[in-house]
Design a protein around this motif. Structure first.
Motif, PDB file in Angstrom:
ATOM      1  N   ARG A  95       3.822  -1.344   4.062  1.00  0.00           N
ATOM      2  CA  ARG A  95       2.529  -1.871   4.486  1.00  0.00           C
ATOM      3  C   ARG A  95       2.056  -2.826   3.393  1.00  0.00           C
ATOM      4  O   ARG A  95       1.839  -2.396   2.256  1.00  0.00           O
ATOM      5  CB  ARG A  95       1.522  -0.759   4.701  1.00  0.00           C
ATOM      6  N   LEU A 101       2.981  -3.072   9.739  1.00  0.00           N
ATOM      7  CA  LEU A 101       4.104  -2.730   8.893  1.00  0.00           C
ATOM      8  C   LEU A 101       5.195  -3.794   8.987  1.00  0.00           C
ATOM      9  O   LEU A 101       5.361  -4.431  10.027  1.00  0.00           O
ATOM     10  CB  LEU A 101       4.688  -1.377   9.324  1.00  0.00           C
ATOM     11  N   TYR A 155       0.836  -1.195   0.000  1.00  0.00           N
ATOM     12  CA  TYR A 155       0.000   0.000   0.000  1.00  0.00           C
ATOM     13  C   TYR A 155       0.874   1.248   0.000  1.00  0.00           C
ATOM     14  O   TYR A 155       0.603   2.214  -0.695  1.00  0.00           O
ATOM     15  CB  TYR A 155      -0.885   0.046   1.239  1.00  0.00           C
ATOM     16  N   ASN A 156       1.885   1.224   0.843  1.00  0.00           N
ATOM     17  CA  ASN A 156       2.738   2.393   0.954  1.00  0.00           C
ATOM     18  C   ASN A 156       4.061   2.006   1.599  1.00  0.00           C
ATOM     19  O   ASN A 156       4.235   0.870   2.076  1.00  0.00           O
ATOM     20  CB  ASN A 156       2.056   3.506   1.764  1.00  0.00           C
ATOM     21  N   GLN A 215       2.752   6.793  -0.874  1.00  0.00           N
ATOM     22  CA  GLN A 215       1.736   5.842  -1.310  1.00  0.00           C
ATOM     23  C   GLN A 215       2.265   5.063  -2.515  1.00  0.00           C
ATOM     24  O   GLN A 215       3.151   5.525  -3.238  1.00  0.00           O
ATOM     25  CB  GLN A 215       0.439   6.569  -1.671  1.00  0.00           C
ATOM     26  N   GLN A 245       7.055   3.769   4.268  1.00  0.00           N
ATOM     27  CA  GLN A 245       7.225   4.846   5.240  1.00  0.00           C
ATOM     28  C   GLN A 245       8.653   4.830   5.759  1.00  0.00           C
ATOM     29  O   GLN A 245       9.226   3.763   6.016  1.00  0.00           O
ATOM     30  CB  GLN A 245       6.222   4.627   6.393  1.00  0.00           C
TER      31      GLN A 245
END
Lengths: 115, 114
Positions: free
Chosen positions: B93, B102, B31-32, B51, B34
């Motif tokens: 994610r 995560l 999903y993304n 994202q 970080q």
């Protein structure tokens, strides 16, 4: 408070004792996560709540680990019959809704040492 | 199983230098991604979130890029300062199945010499 808080910050337990770690998420945050971080490692996912529902507990290492969030706010991670390999920092995180776009906000962690 | 690798494990550079931290992941279904900063005895502070549909994000002296197809991300820190000294963690994610949490790398321990 403004951020995620955890208590206690430090916990020393003798092998075999039970411990309970508390997490207060940011007010209004629906999602809550627990992670375990061993020394020199990145955090590893333990479990995830959406409100009071525990939607994923696939990361819990054994049945000695139990987490709850009965009213959808404060959460407690309980470890029964602690072992030396349980020594780690336990991190709690919360996010607003739980969407894929959400940022997770982390607390300072509880450092658990099992002697 | 998703695996996240960060290179280098540790880095020490003089103040003022520009530097790049690398992160790679094995499963592109995310999903993304970080980037976090962790100071000793403290929790994680989110720096940048990219994202899966984005290529980069910028915040001040920090720029993070994402190449999802190749499973790579970089964190660029411009004009480094001693206050940037910390451990930098990359996390993804997952997009499908399993945990909703995560998946982290082991981090890069960064020291900026005054």
């Amino acid at each position: 408070g403004a951020g995620v808080s955890q208590s206690p910050r430090y916990k020393v337990a003798k092998r075999g004792q039970d411990v309970a770690l508390r997490c207060d998420p940011i007010s209004g945050h629906v999602s809550l996560f627990w992670y375990q971080q061993a020394l020199g490692q990145g955090p590893e996912f333990l479990t995830y709540f959406q409100n009071e529902a525990q939607l994923d507990k696939s990361g819990l290492p054994s049945d000695r680990f139990f987490a709850e969030r009965p009213e959808g706010s404060v959460s407690t991670l309980k470890i029964q019959r602690t072992q030396q390999e349980d020594s780690a920092v336990y991190l709690c995180a919360s996010s607003l809704v739980g969407l894929s776009t959400d940022t997770q906000y982390f607390g300072p962690g509880t450092r658990l040492t099992v002697l | 199983k998703q695996e996240v690798t960060q290179i280098p494990a540790a880095l020490s550079v003089p103040e003022g230098e520009n530097l790049v931290l690398n992160c790679s992941f094995t499963d592109s279904a995310i999903y993304n991604l970080q980037w976090f900063r962790q100071d000793p005895g403290k929790g994680l502070t989110s720096l940048l979130l990219i994202q899966s549909s984005q290529r980069e994000q910028t915040s001040g002296r920090l720029n993070a890029s994402l190449d999802k197809s190749s499973g790579r991300s970089t964190l660029y820190i411009a004009a480094s300062q001693p206050g940037d000294s910390a451990t930098y963690l990359c996390a993804v994610r997952p997009h499908r199945g399993g945990a909703d949490g995560l998946t982290f790398g082991k981090g890069t321990h960064l020291i900026i010499q005054p």
